[in-house]
Write a protein that holds these residues in place. Structure first.
Motif, PDB file in Angstrom:
ATOM      1  N   LYS A  94       0.796  -1.228   0.000  1.00 31.40           N
ATOM      2  CA  LYS A  94       0.000   0.000   0.000  1.00 31.40           C
ATOM      3  C   LYS A  94       0.828   1.276   0.000  1.00 31.40           C
ATOM      4  N   ARG A 100       0.951   6.940  -0.840  1.00 30.64           N
ATOM      5  CA  ARG A 100       0.188   5.769  -0.418  1.00 30.64           C
ATOM      6  C   ARG A 100      -0.912   5.513  -1.440  1.00 30.64           C
ATOM      7  N   SER A 112      -6.572   3.873   3.643  1.00 34.04           N
ATOM      8  CA  SER A 112      -6.877   2.900   4.692  1.00 34.04           C
ATOM      9  C   SER A 112      -5.968   3.135   5.899  1.00 34.04           C
ATOM     10  N   ARG A 113      -6.359   2.594   7.029  1.00 35.57           N
ATOM     11  CA  ARG A 113      -5.590   2.756   8.261  1.00 35.57           C
ATOM     12  C   ARG A 113      -4.172   2.198   8.106  1.00 35.57           C
ATOM     13  N   GLU A 114      -4.062   1.046   7.462  1.00 33.29           N
ATOM     14  CA  GLU A 114      -2.752   0.421   7.263  1.00 33.29           C
ATOM     15  C   GLU A 114      -1.855   1.294   6.390  1.00 33.29           C
ATOM     16  N   SER A 169      -0.619   4.316   8.315  1.00 29.97           N
ATOM     17  CA  SER A 169       0.384   3.998   9.335  1.00 29.97           C
ATOM     18  C   SER A 169       1.746   3.670   8.724  1.00 29.97           C
ATOM     19  N   LEU A 170       1.770   3.143   7.523  1.00 25.32           N
ATOM     20  CA  LEU A 170       3.039   2.765   6.882  1.00 25.32           C
ATOM     21  C   LEU A 170       3.661   3.904   6.067  1.00 25.32           C
TER      22      LEU A 170
END
Length: 188
Positions: A40, A54, A58-60, A63-64
């Motif tokens: 992602k 990104r 999404s949350r993932e 965060s990354l």
């Protein structure tokens, strides 16, 4: 949007970057590094800058985003300037000697301790031991283009003889402050 993730990564003058799918390759005067991107997250190279984007919100992915940018920035800085970590070895008779890809320590044990340096990490011992607070001190400098390998090697070396709080003997980071304890005092 991530404040860290949206910052562009500036490349050094002699550094090159290439993107192949989810793998980003950096090449510079200090060496070569490859970084695998997390899912992602994607990378674009524009005008000598690396942009980390990104794929969705999404949350993932959120965060990354900043994490991936920081890892790529460390790789870019490592191949252009490199990283350095200094360790201080304090104690009577404590020594370090670099022999090729190994460092031999005399740390007050009954045997010498041999530490094998990981790939890409070099060590250098300061030739002149100095006396600080009545204990002789030797400085060990670790250098590498890979910040992760450098930090891991420094942690393993420090774990060979961590600093003790009474006299301060042991291996510590140069900038580390050891909280000293007062020893037992005689009764009157």
């Amino acid at each position: 949007m991530s404040r860290i993730g949206k910052l562009p990564i500036k490349l050094g003058d002699k550094s090159k970057v290439s993107v192949a799918g989810k793998k980003v390759n950096f090449e510079g005067p200090k060496g070569k590094l490859s970084v695998n991107l997390p899912a992602k997250v994607k990378v674009e190279v524009k005008d000598g800058n690396v942009l980390v984007l990104r794929e969705d919100d999404s949350r993932e992915a959120r965060s990354l985003h900043g994490l991936a940018r920081t890892i790529l920035a460390n790789a870019a800085q490592g191949v252009s300037k490199g990283f350095e970590r200094r360790l201080s070895i304090r104690g009577v008779g404590f020594r370090a000697e670099v022999k090729g890809k190994t460092v031999q320590f005399a740390l007050g044990y009954s045997h010498p301790v041999v530490f094998n340096l990981p790939e890409g990490v070099t060590a250098e011992v300061d030739k002149t031991p100095r006396t600080e607070e009545s204990l002789p001190t030797v400085d060990l400098t670790l250098r590498s283009a890979d910040k992760e390998a450098l930090g891991a090697a420094a942690v393993k070396i420090r774990a060979l003889r961590p600093p003790e709080p009474y006299k301060g003997k042991g291996i510590k980071y140069a900038e580390e402050k050891v909280r000293r304890k007062e020893g037992k005092t005689g009764t009157t």
